[in-house]
Design a protein around this motif. Structure first.
Motif, PDB file in Angstrom:
ATOM      1  N   GLN A  96      -8.246  19.192  -8.048  1.00 53.46           N
ATOM      2  CA  GLN A  96      -8.811  18.905  -6.737  1.00 53.46           C
ATOM      3  C   GLN A  96      -8.937  17.398  -6.534  1.00 53.46           C
ATOM      4  N   ARG A 141      -5.601  15.870  -5.835  1.00 49.79           N
ATOM      5  CA  ARG A 141      -5.086  16.107  -4.479  1.00 49.79           C
ATOM      6  C   ARG A 141      -5.830  15.294  -3.430  1.00 49.79           C
ATOM      7  N   ARG A 142      -7.040  14.858  -3.732  1.00 46.37           N
ATOM      8  CA  ARG A 142      -7.839  14.169  -2.732  1.00 46.37           C
ATOM      9  C   ARG A 142      -7.211  12.851  -2.274  1.00 46.37           C
ATOM     10  N   LEU A 155      -4.088  12.082  -2.123  1.00 43.55           N
ATOM     11  CA  LEU A 155      -2.938  12.418  -1.289  1.00 43.55           C
ATOM     12  C   LEU A 155      -3.375  12.817   0.111  1.00 43.55           C
ATOM     13  N   ARG A 156      -4.460  13.581   0.184  1.00 38.50           N
ATOM     14  CA  ARG A 156      -4.977  13.962   1.500  1.00 38.50           C
ATOM     15  C   ARG A 156      -5.466  12.753   2.268  1.00 38.50           C
ATOM     16  N   GLN A 157      -6.114  11.835   1.577  1.00 41.43           N
ATOM     17  CA  GLN A 157      -6.594  10.632   2.247  1.00 41.43           C
ATOM     18  C   GLN A 157      -5.431   9.782   2.752  1.00 41.43           C
ATOM     19  N   ALA A 182      -2.438  10.920   3.541  1.00 42.29           N
ATOM     20  CA  ALA A 182      -1.847  11.645   4.667  1.00 42.29           C
ATOM     21  C   ALA A 182      -2.678  11.454   5.929  1.00 42.29           C
ATOM     22  N   THR A 183      -4.005  11.444   5.786  1.00 43.85           N
ATOM     23  CA  THR A 183      -4.877  11.242   6.940  1.00 43.85           C
ATOM     24  C   THR A 183      -4.707   9.855   7.521  1.00 43.85           C
TER      25      THR A 183
END
Length: 295
Positions: free
Chosen positions: A14, A17-18, A20-22, A24-25
């Motif tokens: 988790q 992945r955080r 990568l999400r940031q 992408a955002t």
């Protein structure tokens, strides 16, 4: 205990992945980068699928239209050139070559620049001096005249043109990677891995290079635009891929002689080059802002 163990095992993925999400955002908030990504995606789909949908081959001639460029019509949406060939079909086929050279040339330049920059930044000393002086010499040589000379000596096929383009635009990536390695090689985790017996190649590949991928990715993205511009310039000057194989550059070169009476032949390839390079630069800026937030 089972719950704690399960939670402990599930936490690292988790956390991994955080970021990568940031990223992408942050990239999604960059509107110009999103627009550039959409343009590049549509352009790629068109050049891949378009030739299968076109009723003409790129070298198919309509002998009734030979002699003068034909105006756009229902049968030929972008008109025909002076040899009776469908301009839209040639534009799509030319996009395959131009985008292919741009992408593969950027891959080669990124690999070469990363290799030279990582060796110079990690080993320093004599390696750094020799590799960086070689890089400085390559930077001091004007790229376009050198490419023109090489293209004159070796009439380039698409494969050779990719090698020439990729082999002459790697210097910026090399200097960027070197600076990253000079900073990262002094980090605590690198020193810990070295203390545990990790050798130079392992330190480079496993510990330093993954942490330098952000700037390298941005440099690779921007190199695509440089490759497309260089290939288009060569083809426009007649030193790149020669007709009848179309590229955006040689289509523009052929259309330049008819610009006064048939501007519809020159405008589409010019716009394709312009918007593609602009979109690549926007995507590169978006990636840079996403991977290296300024606060």
């Amino acid at each position: 205990m089972v719950d704690l163990t399960t939670e402990t095992l599930e936490t690292p993925p988790q956390q991994s992945r955080r970021p990568l999400r940031q990223m992408a955002t942050r990239f999604a908030r960059h509107r110009l980068a999103l627009m550039g990504l959409v343009v590049l995606t549509l352009m790629t789909l068109i050049v891949i699928v378009g030739p299968w949908l076109s009723p003409y081959a790129y070298d198919q001639q309509d002998f009734a239209l030979i002699g003068m460029p034909g105006a756009p019509s229902a049968a030929h949406w972008l008109g025909t050139d002076e040899l009776g060939r469908d301009a839209m079909t040639r534009l799509i086929y030319g996009g395959r070559v131009s985008l292919g050279v741009g992408l593969l040339g950027a891959v080669i330049s990124t690999l070469v620049g990363t290799l030279i920059g990582s060796l110079a930044g990690f080993y320093r000393g004599v390696w750094d001096m020799l590799l960086m002086r070689f890089t400085d010499v390559m930077l001091s040589i004007p790229t376009l005249p050198l490419v023109l000379l090489l293209s004159t000596l070796f009439r380039p096929s698409p494969v050779l043109l990719v090698v020439i383009v990729g082999g002459l635009i790697w210097m910026g990536t090399a200097r960027l990677v070197r600076s990253q390695f000079l900073a990262l090689r002094e980090r605590e985790y690198v020193e810990a891995a070295r203390a545990l017996g990790a050798g130079g190649p392992r330190l480079i590949v496993r510990h330093i290079l993954p942490n330098a991928l952000g700037p390298i990715t941005v440099a690779a993205t921007l190199a695509v635009g440089s490759s497309i511009m260089l290939e288009s310039a060569l083809s426009f000057l007649g030193f790149g891929i020669l007709p009848p194989v179309p590229t955006w550059g040689n289509i523009l070169n052929s259309a330049s002689g008819w610009l006064a009476i048939a501007p519809w032949l020159a405008i589409p390839p010019g716009l394709c080059i312009f918007f593609t390079v602009l979109a690549v630069n926007f995507v590169g800026e978006g990636l840079r802002d996403a991977m290296e937030p300024r606060g």
